[in-house]
Design an enzyme around this catalytic site. Structure first.
Site, PDB file in Angstrom:
ATOM      1  CG  MET A 260       1.834  38.886  -8.889  1.00 62.36           C
ATOM      2  SD  MET A 260       0.125  37.793  -8.313  1.00 62.36           S
ATOM      3  CE  MET A 260      -0.259  38.413  -9.881  1.00 62.36           C
TER       4      MET A 260
ATOM      5  CD  GLU B 141      -3.620  26.900   2.596  1.00 68.63           C
ATOM      6  OE1 GLU B 141      -4.269  26.468   3.612  1.00 68.63           O
ATOM      7  OE2 GLU B 141      -2.844  26.878   1.884  1.00 68.63           O
TER       8      GLU B 141
ATOM      9  CG  ASN C 160      -1.967   1.496   1.473  1.00 72.27           C
ATOM     10  OD1 ASN C 160      -1.562   2.093  -0.152  1.00 72.27           O
ATOM     11  ND2 ASN C 160      -2.256   1.363   2.250  1.00 72.27           N
TER      12      ASN C 160
END
Lengths: 480, 1508
Positions: free
Chosen positions: B499, B912, B254
């Site tokens: 930017m 966020e 996994n």
């Protein structure tokens, strides 16, 4: 990089000028030299923008943020190098450029722009004072010979670039001194002529030969240049003045600005000018609201004019910048240092005719006021009924702009193609329709600013160099 | 693989999988059929960790590995009348997948039989495996193989079990090789899941339920085993593949191997040195790594090799996945020596991994060094062990539980069924460490750089006369010095920018570019997590060894006779030491890497050939360290691009089979920024000496440019910055050791032709072709000319660069003075004509190329009248503004965008940083300042239940264009009172967003978070934001299968508030590539119809949108353009808080200057839509829906005149997958989220009185691990009805019994109190929003709760409020990014309280390592009984102190409450001895936070005094 918060902490501080009364008594430059500390502080206001609009606003593409920062960091010598990398003659532009860079400065959006022009001038003055401006002769000579016709800023810049690329350059000037409009168009109080002389010295050491009193196409045959040189650059300017075809134009005392200004420059240079055309004791009217008009104004006041009026056909521009103009050059009311020295300015005035006295001397200007309207997007003027007026005057100076290069002599003989507007047509490499013949400056562009002339000279030099060598390593500052 | 390798954008190497894994074993080795059944039950209970493709009945694969049931086979052979089987252990059984077509099947069988005979073994016969062909789903049936078992009797040289296994290994490898090289059309169908005398694997493209239905054998009572290893797969795509199901022969995995490419390359390079007395001919095993299998399969191949050639299985596992030993404070010296020695043999296979392994005798599991996958186990009193990704997969009576625990990072867990006992990690490893005198060998042989004699022959530090010319020859720019190198030299770290980037791709630039610029960094997203190299430094290592390797199968002292480096960046002195090496074994030689000026492409090729030949000779001559040096650049000599030289030699030596006999060191003037070093290391260099960068810095110091530090310090800082940058870049891909990163080629090439890539950068993805050696030579020549042909009178300066700031003589930028000014004038005046001037300027690539879309043009269509095209007002509903957090931009700018997008019916994005709840109600004028899209990013700032219910779309930000693979930081000076309130933090204290979402380490975790968010707000669409890179399409397919409603493919160029410059420039690829790849893969897998696709990244005009739609996007995002419309003038100082137009700043003086209006943004969007309409009309589309995916309407422009772009080939981008008519190419249906099955439906029904009347309600329910995200829908109901404050405490009281599934009580709302008797899995209490949870073990349990684990990993992630009391231990990352919860727990794993910003945590037991890493707020109290806590605490940001009086009261009260609620024995013990015990508590308080608190305290005191 500047100081990150400099613009928030330091206000703009323009250089101080000598008081009007004092400066009117002489012909020297009158701007005081700012202290290094003041300059560094002003440099610290630069924000080192991601897109430095000033760098676009400057026709030369001066790398303004870089040298602002270098000044802030007290690194004058590098500042000089960075400045010279785009501009052969910053001491010229630092004095007489209208500074579109400052209009485009990002701080100018909602604050006061950086004093770019002052910093530019100070860097190069500092460099001359320190003895850092020295000839930069090429390491190798190419053996190629280039003739440059016209020694204004375009011709000078082009010649210097070509010499540094290793070519032997001869610069032809029809006047008795090198410099074109710089020499005889710009009054000394705006730019003292020693600046040109110093540059000539430098260029001479770099391999430029100066030939004055050489009017190509008149006393120097075009064919001779074509024979003797591998390439020819035409930088003869746009010297054809716009006239005013109204009744009374023939009267005595009505002159083109370029008849008036050069004489004073000669006098300042120590020449004897018989029967100099002066404003002393006269009522002067200047027609035309541009920079040349301002130069006539400053000269007239220094000569002792009784009064000076300056009329402009166009309406009075707004005092404040209209919306949606930044970063472009806005049409606003500009007050030059000469205006500070005393003038009556008026706008929307059309001169209908002049009338004179019995001796044929001009005595009156007959004008009318105009109303400007928009006609399908284009401005249209209409005389205001009943607004006719008269103004007594003894000297009328026409500063109405220039119409382009003189077509009859050199250009006609070479047979170069002209544009619709009468300027010399060139391709992308500044080559005219005649192979090996290049053109730049006002001769190509039409009347414009000194910064544009220098830029054109530099760009044309690249074209010439590539033409001669197959490719060029001369620096470029391409337009967007 | 070649058959699958495409003319389009799919790269099969990018397939990813992850999953659920588990095993059941009888410790004593007693075999039973019950074990098999239990294994299958575990598998069924892990179903939710897998996925289905477009066909809901076809899973991604599942399987089971068991011991060979001897009696069963004996019986079967008898009944099939096969030869009688020999004694148990002296025969092998092979499980074989065969082509269905008879001739090919026969051919395969003949090959198998022939090889068995060849190898001297006995073919006992074939058994047809009875299967139910109706069991698999339709898609799986299409590729169903014929499944047979081959029985092999031991023959020659096969006496003894190990010898037989080796023979069977050889047989399998040879058969695989022969079949694969045959011309059989279906050779890919042939596969041998297992061939062994001990184990057998039953697997397939099946769902867990289908396994026993399909394989009848598994139901047979005689089918017995003492162990069963099971696995359920979640693959990112659905190309039907039976062979990729797990388990493999030894493992079930996994996770993901991040360093795979490098590992495979190195294995390939090592092959040539293999020799073993156990094998007559080692080459029979080649290729060791099967190129056709998955990363897990390849891991299995490598492990198998190590095991079969003589090492024990645990030994081999320790070599593959070593612990993080380098920085381990308490590891034994012997164990460290073991790892250090083995590091000389092989690099780690690095990546998040929970690997269960078995050879049929021992069975065990190991976790990666960072513990990024879950593994829980239970030991029962009756002698069984159950291990799985989750707890609760098998019902075990509480009183039967002896012990419950989790696997810890880097730790191994082993059951030896022969010895009949569990062998602990310490015991296994100490035994391994004692096998040989490793420490002594190291001391005697390993050469440490710092021990070498002082160098005698160091080149001059600094040659000023030639410096400028050499800088020019290597392409140095003013920006390199000013923007990149100076900050590194001053601050010891890379500079930050903002930017994004808008410059041309290297291949489209008119300017010569360094070769480095043709590469883009790859990064981890979704399928594996990036790492935080600062906060989780303990797993990181830059140490590396160079020098020759020996035969991997042996262990001799000579193996470690290598040179050990602490950093890959060498000083001049160090390089001189290396060059002087000559001890008979380590011998260095310098090979020049120059080519003659003017020689062009042919000259460069010749020079490379000569270099490679010289390298071969040098190795033949016994040189073991090759220094590739471009010293000596002058008028005649041009440097070969250093990367080209290094990669060429690296791959040449690999091809020659001699790569492992020498190490590579690069001495070059070229590398100067982080990316350069990463590339050199990534393509095989062991160390780099950037001599010209050093000289440049020295010159700058001499000239006074660098004043703050002296030259030595500047150089040291610079090296430190490069080191950190390399670490950072490695961690973006989730790689923690340089040794694994080296040669791993974690890059994509953009704009190099296939000849260059195949020859020098073998196996690197490169999808648009591009320049060849001729152009690379030309670029080098142009730089050289600039250096040596330009008259010195003119070359006073370096090249301007212009990459980072616009310069007229520098690189082109799409945002430049013209476009910015025109755009602003257009939107402010509302003048569409000016907009058209802007878009003409922005779209115009006739003079300067810049983007991939600039190379495209529209094909002529059948125009329709403009008024028949859907109106702009409709189109703009598809438009979104980018995720920009409040915090990175000002409140004014943020709300301006929201109002504008709400007016249009489009969507703005919170970013966020959370959102102020006042914005959820409309303004009096009808404007709404609420962002329709609420972002859920790794920092989880302000992500509460109330925030989530107030969204129309919830966006999971996996990556961000400007800095994929990285977290973010909001500097303290941007965190004012307002921001802090919304983010649940403290004003003035900086905030860190971790690089990964700590609840997403793999694709099934993402599916879980999607499920969680859907529960938290079932009315919102769930969107997943990805960044374009090779393989993003595959990830997008996984995202679609994980049931996201929208997938956003961001380009690499997007803006950002702050990001390291190398990330802005060098990570990710343009959206055109990512979008086209996504569309192709989604369509090819028939997954497109159920997900909407969005794109963003420098979209500026209607033309851009049209191209995006044709390439497959339905929705479109604009960030930079919307900001420019609002007044942004691309200052690129967002990170400095000095934005002069009030956008990216929190400074009130500057915010006051914000002049943007919603109208401006509205105008922008309408203009773009209008321009799009014009294009639609011309192409003949009336609606956007009609044009989505119509890539056939695009054509390529003629750019043959461009010296570089002429080589570009966009046919892969323009490929349209060939699929049946019914397959959708745009979204036509919604995802089935299956919420109707959720337990919360019942809970909500039971809680109705509370929800509707606020009446206190209580009830009890059972729970299992299949009940995931329980109480979250309930919480959403509470938040919707009762707002942020929810209900009064204890209004709803629920008691559960059992093992709760993942995300138990996520975003639990205020007023809900939950009690759980049992235990919980990972992500417990994520986002807890004010509720209370109490968990304690079953009352019937007899184990000691405080010694057992009660909740899984990553509990209380991003929780904002509430209380938690846990009687037992928690896993790793307890309270990560906690911003308000009060929690009491009795012990926890590594990384506790990581990134915490608020809240209170009491730990009544031992913590793991790295406690409080990145903790910037809140307080933790740790009971430190043995006084060792300090060792395990990361003191980077926190201080430790004893409790003061107030603390004492707080802690005591909490422990009392803990006792009341859980009856904790530890609490009782602590409280009863409080006089003494309270002294053993350590208070952990962040330093900055403490300062702010102290100041606040002083301020309030002052205010109080002033008011008196």
């Amino acid at each position: 990089m500047g100081k990150i918060t400099g613009f928030l902490e330091i206000p703009r501080e323009a250089p101080h000028k000598e008081p009007v009364a004092a400066r009117l008594r002489h012909w020297h430059e009158f701007e005081e030299k700012p202290s290094d500390e003041q300059l560094r502080a002003q440099g610290a206001r630069c924000m080192d923008c991601g897109i430095p609009f000033c760098h676009k606003g400057c026709p030369l593409g001066n790398i303004i943020p870089d040298w602002n920062d270098l000044v802030y960091r007290n690194r004058w010598r590098e500042a000089m190098a960075r400045l010279h990398s785009t501009n052969n003659f910053p001491e010229f532009t630092g004095r007489i450029c209208p500074a579109p860079c400052e209009e485009a400065c990002v701080l100018n959006i909602n604050n006061d722009p950086v004093t770019i022009k002052t910093i530019e001038k100070s860097i190069v003055d500092h460099a001359w004072d320190a003895g850092w401006v020295v000839p930069q002769p090429p390491e190798r000579r190419t053996g190629k010979k280039v003739a440059v016709v016209g020694s204004g800023p375009a011709g000078l810049a082009c010649a210097q670039q070509l010499a540094r690329a290793g070519h032997l350059v001869t610069l032809y000037e029809r006047a008795d001194r090198i410099g074109g409009l710089l020499r005889y168009g710009i009054p000394d109080f705006k730019m003292e002529k020693r600046h040109i002389d110093r540059r000539m010295e430098q260029m001479g050491a770099e391999g430029v030969t100066f030939v004055t009193n050489a009017h190509v196409g008149v006393n120097v045959p075009v064919e001779q240049l074509r024979r003797e040189f591998d390439a020819l650059v035409l930088a003869g300017g746009a010297t054809k003045p716009r006239d005013l075809a109204v009744p009374g134009r023939e009267l005595k005392g009505i002159h083109f600005a370029m008849e008036f200004l050069p004489q004073q420059n000669r006098v300042v240079a120590g020449d004897r000018v018989a029967g100099q055309l002066v404003a002393t004791g006269k009522r002067v009217v200047i027609l035309g609201g541009g920079d040349t008009g301002s130069d006539c104004l400053g000269t007239s006041n220094r000569q002792g004019a009784v009064s000076v009026h300056q009329f402009e056909l166009l309406p009075e521009p707004p005092k404040d910048r209209p919306p949606f103009t930044w970063p472009n050059w806005p049409m606003i009311l500009r007050t030059s240092t000469s205006h500070e020295e005393g003038v009556v300015r008026d706008w929307s005035i059309n001169t209908k005719r002049f009338s004179g006295d019995a001796h044929g001397n001009v005595r009156k200007l007959h004008g009318v006021r105009l109303e400007w309207t928009q006609d399908g997007g284009r401005p249209a003027m209409r005389e205001i009924p009943g607004s006719e007026f008269e103004l007594e005057c003894d000297l009328v100076l026409l500063a109405l702009g220039f119409l382009g290069p003189e077509p009859d002599t050199m250009l006609a003989q070479l047979g170069v193609k002209l544009t619709d507007r009468g300027n010399v047509w060139v391709d992308e490499s500044y080559q005219t329709s005649v192979p090996g013949v290049f053109a730049c400056g006002d001769m190509r562009r039409g009347q414009s600013l000194v910064v544009w002339a220098i830029w054109e000279g530099r760009e044309a030099a690249r074209g010439v160099d590539a033409y001669l060598m197959g490719r060029t390593f001369l620096p470029a500052s391409p337009e967007l | 693989m070649s058959a699958r390798s495409p003319r389009w954008l799919l790269d099969p190497r990018t397939e990813r999988d992850a999953c659920g894994v588990g095993f059941v074993v009888n410790v004593k080795g007693a075999r039973s059929h019950a074990i098999v059944e239990q294994g299958l039950t575990v598998l069924r209970n892990l179903t939710h960790r897998g996925a289905c493709g477009c066909d809901p009945l076809t899973g991604d694969g599942a399987g089971i590995l068991v011991q060979i049931p001897d009696e069963f086979f004996r019986r079967e052979c008898r009944s099939a009348r096969l030869a009688a089987l020999p004694a148990p252990g002296s025969y092998g059984v092979g499980m074989v997948f065969l082509p269905r077509e008879v001739n090919q099947r026969n051919e395969c069988e003949r090959i198998v039989e022939k090889i068995i005979r060849d190898e001297g073994q006995e073919l006992l016969g074939w058994r047809r495996v009875p299967v139910d062909e109706s069991a698999p789903g339709p898609l799986a049936r299409q590729t169903l193989p014929e499944i047979r078992q081959v029985l092999v009797g031991a023959g020659r040289d096969a006496a003894g079990p190990a010898a037989l296994e080796r023979k069977l290994y050889v047989i399998r490898k040879r058969v695989e090789q022969l079949v694969r090289s045959s011309r059989m059309p279906d050779s890919e169908r042939f596969y041998v899941p297992s061939l062994s005398a001990t184990t057998i694997v039953y697997k397939g493209l099946l769902l867990p339920d289908q396994i026993p239905a399909f394989y009848h054998d598994l139901a047979d009572p005689q089918f017995v085993s003492a162990l069963a290893l099971v696995h359920q797969r979640f693959s990112t795509n659905t190309f039907p593949s039976w062979d990729r199901a797990h388990p493999y022969r030894f493992i079930a995995h996994n996770g993901e191997i991040n360093t795979l490419r490098g590992n495979v390359n190195w294995m390939h390079a090592r092959q040539a040195m293999f020799a073993s007395p156990l094998f007559d001919d080692v080459t029979k095993l080649f290729p060791i790594i099967d190129p056709a299998t998955s990363d897990s399969g390849q891991f299995d191949n490598a492990l198998e090799l190590l095991q079969r050639t003589g090492r024990s299985l645990p030994h081999a596992v320790m070599m593959m996945i070593p612990e993080a030993w380098q920085n381990h404070e308490s590891m034994s010296a012997a164990k460290k020596a073991f790892y250090e020695y083995h590091a000389c043999l092989q690099e780690p296979w690095d990546g998040p991994a929970s690997i269960a392994f078995t050879d049929g005798r021992v069975i065990g599991a190991v976790l990666d060094r960072n513990g990024l996958r879950p593994s829980r186990y239970v030991v029962t009193k009756d002698g069984f062990v159950v291990m799985a990704s989750e707890v609760g997969v098998l019902d075990i009576a509480p009183e039967n539980v002896l012990h419950k625990d989790r696997l810890q990072p880097g730790r191994m867990f082993l059951v030896d069924t022969e010895q009949g006992r569990i062998v602990g990690d310490e015991e296994i490893k100490e035994a391994m460490a004692a096998r040989r005198p490793y420490r002594q060998w190291l001391d005697q042989h390993r050469v440490r750089l710092e021990d070498l004699p002082a160098p005698t022959d160091v080149p001059p530090a600094f040659a000023p006369d030639t410096l400028r010319a050499r800088q020019q020859a290597f392409g140095y720019t003013i920006e390199d010095l000013r923007i990149l190198m100076t900050p590194m030299a001053l601050n010891g770290q890379e500079a930050v920018g903002s930017m994004g980037t808008d410059t041309p791709l290297a291949v489209l630039s008119d300017r010569p570019q360094v070769l480095f610029n043709y590469f883009k960094q790859l990064f981890a997203q979704v399928t594996n997590p990036p790492i935080d190299p600062i906060r989780e430094e303990l797993v990181m290592s830059l140490e590396t060894t160079i020098g020759p390797e020996q035969n991997l199968f042996e262990e001799t002292p000579l193996h470690c006779h290598q040179l050990r480096l602490k950093s890959p960046v060498l000083t001049n002195e160090q390089l001189a030491q290396v060059k002087a090496l000559d001890d008979g074994h380590l011998r260095a030689i310098t090979l020049p890497t120059l080519f003659p000026a003017g020689a062009g492409g042919p000259g460069l090729r010749q020079a490379l050939d000569a270099l490679c030949a010289r390298a071969s000779e040098a190795v033949a001559d016994g040189y073991t360290i090759l220094v590739l040096s471009d010293r000596g650049v002058n008028e005649r000599n041009v440097p070969i691009p250093s990367l080209l030289a290094a990669a060429a030699v690296h791959h040449h030596l690999i091809r020659e089979g001699i790569r492992m006999r020498a190490g590579l060191v690069v001495e070059s003037g070229e590398p100067r920024e982080v990316m350069h070093f990463c590339l050199l290391l990534g393509y095989g260099a062991g160390a780099v000496n950037p001599y010209l960068a050093y000289e440049t810095l020295r010159a700058m110091e001499t000239e006074g440019v660098i004043r703050e530090v002296d030259a030595e310090a500047a150089l040291a800082n610079y090296r430190k910055a490069i080191d950190k940058g390399v670490l950072k870049t490695m961690t973006k891909m989730g790689i923690s050791t340089l040794q694994s990163y080296r040669g791993a080629q974690i890059f994509e090439a953009i704009g190099l032709d296939s000849e260059v890539v195949q020859r020098y950068f073998t196996w690197t993805a490169s999808r648009i072709e591009g320049v060849g050696l001729d152009v690379l030579a030309e670029e080098a020549q142009r730089r050289h000319d600039y250096a040596y042909k330009v008259s010195p009178a003119l070359d006073g300066d370096l090249d301007a660069g212009g990459q980072y700031q616009w310069r007229r003589r520098g690189e082109h930028h799409m945002y430049n003075p013209n476009t910015v000014a025109k755009l602003q004038h257009a939107v402010r005046k509302g003048d569409y004509r000016i907009f058209k001037e802007y878009s003409a300027a922005a779209n115009d690539e006739s003079r300067r190329l810049c983007t991939i879309r600039g190379l495209l043009k529209f094909k002529p269509g059948h125009p329709v009248p403009l008024d028949e095209v859907e109106p702009a007002r409709e189109i703009v509903k598809r438009f979104k503004t980018g995720a920009m957090s409040l915090g990175s931009i000002s409140r004014e700018a943020h709300e301006n965008l929201a109002i504008a997008m709400n007016r249009l019916g489009g969507k703005s994005n919170t970013g966020e940083g959370g959102e102020d709840p006042v914005r959820f109600t409309p303004d009096p004028n009808g404007d709404l300042r609420r962002s329709a899209i609420k972002q859920v990013a790794s920092g989880r700032f302000g992500v509460t239940s109330y925030y989530l219910v107030n969204a129309d779309e919830l966006q999971i930000k996996m990556a961000q264009g400007a800095k994929p693979g990285e977290g973010g930081q909001l500097p303290g000076h941007k965190v004012d009172q307002y921001i802090a309130r919304i983010r649940y933090s403290t004003p003035g204290v900086g905030l860190i967003s971790p690089p990964p979402h700590h609840d997403i380490y793999s694709i099934e975790d993402l599916a879980q978070l999607i499920h969680d968010l859907k529960n938290a707000n079932d009315r919102a669409r769930i969107s997943v934001k990805l960044v374009a890179e090779v393989g993003v399409g595959t990830v997008a397919a996984g995202v679609s299968k994980a049931k996201a409603d929208v997938v956003l493919i961001s380009g690499d160029s997007g803006g950002t508030g702050a990001s390291p410059l190398s990330s802005i420039k060098h990570a990710g690829v343009p959206w055109e590539l990512g979008l086209a790849e996504t569309q192709q893969i989604l369509v090819a897998n028939d997954l497109r119809g159920r997900i909407r696709v969005e794109t963003d990244g420098q979209l500026k005009t209607g033309r851009d949108v049209a191209i995006a739609a044709l390439l497959g996007a339905e929705e479109f995002g604009f960030a930079s353009a919307a900001l420019v419309a609002s007044g942004c003038i691309m200052m690129r100082v967002c990170h400095l808080n000095t934005c002069p137009v009030g956008i990216a700043t929190q400074d009130p003086r500057l915010r006051a200057k914000f002049e943007g209006k919603p109208e401006h943004v509205v105008n922008l969007m309408l203009f773009i839509a209008e321009e799009l309409r014009e294009i639609m009309a011309a192409l003949g589309f009336r609606t956007v829906d009609e044009m989505v995916g119509r890539v056939d309407m695009l054509d390529v422009r003629d750019v043959s005149a461009h010296w570089k772009a002429c080589g570009v080939d966009l046919s892969q981008i323009l490929h349209k997958p060939d699929v049946p008519a019914g397959v959708a190419i745009r979204c036509i249906q919604s995802q089935d989220h299956g919420l109707e099955k959720a337990l919360d439906n019942r809970i909500i029904a039971l809680a109705r009185p509370a929800l509707e009347q606020r009446a206190a309600t209580a009830f009890e329910l059972p729970i299992t691990n299949r009940n995931r995200t329980v109480c979250t829908m309930l919480s959403a109901e509470v938040s919707r009805r009762h707002g942020a404050d929810g209900l009064p405490p204890d209004t709803i009281r629920i008691k559960f019994t059992g093992s709760a599934g993942q995300s138990f009580c996520a975003w639990l709302a205020p007023g809900v109190s939950v009690e759980l008797e049992g235990d919980a899995n990972d992500y417990f209490g994520k986002g807890l929003s004010g509720g209370r949870v109490v968990i304690y073990p079953p009352r019937a349990a007899t184990f000691l709760p405080e010694e057992n684990i009660i909740v899984g990993n990553v509990s209380l992630y991003g929780a904002t409020g509430g209380e938690v009391f846990l009687r037992g231990q928690a896993g790793e990352r307890f309270c990560v990014r906690n911003s308000g919860v009060t929690a009491v727990v009795e012990g926890l794993g590594d990384h506790g309280c990581e990134y915490m910003t608020k809240g209170t945590v009491v730990v009544l037991g031992r913590t793991g390592r790295n406690f409080a890493a990145g903790m910037s707020g809140g307080v933790a109290y740790v009971l430190d009984e043995d006084g060792t806590f300090e060792l395990r605490c990361n003191k980077g940001m926190v201080g430790l102190s004893p409790l003061d009086e107030r603390d004492e009261t707080t802690v005591r009260k909490l422990i009392e409450r803990h006792y009341e609620l859980t009856r904790s024995a530890v609490a009782w013990r602590v409280l009863s001895g409080w006089r003494e015990t309270h002294k053993r508590f350590v208070k952990v308080l962040p330093v900055e936070y403490a300062k702010v608190l102290a100041k606040q305290h002083l301020d309030t005191e002052a205010a109080r005094l002033a008011s008196v």
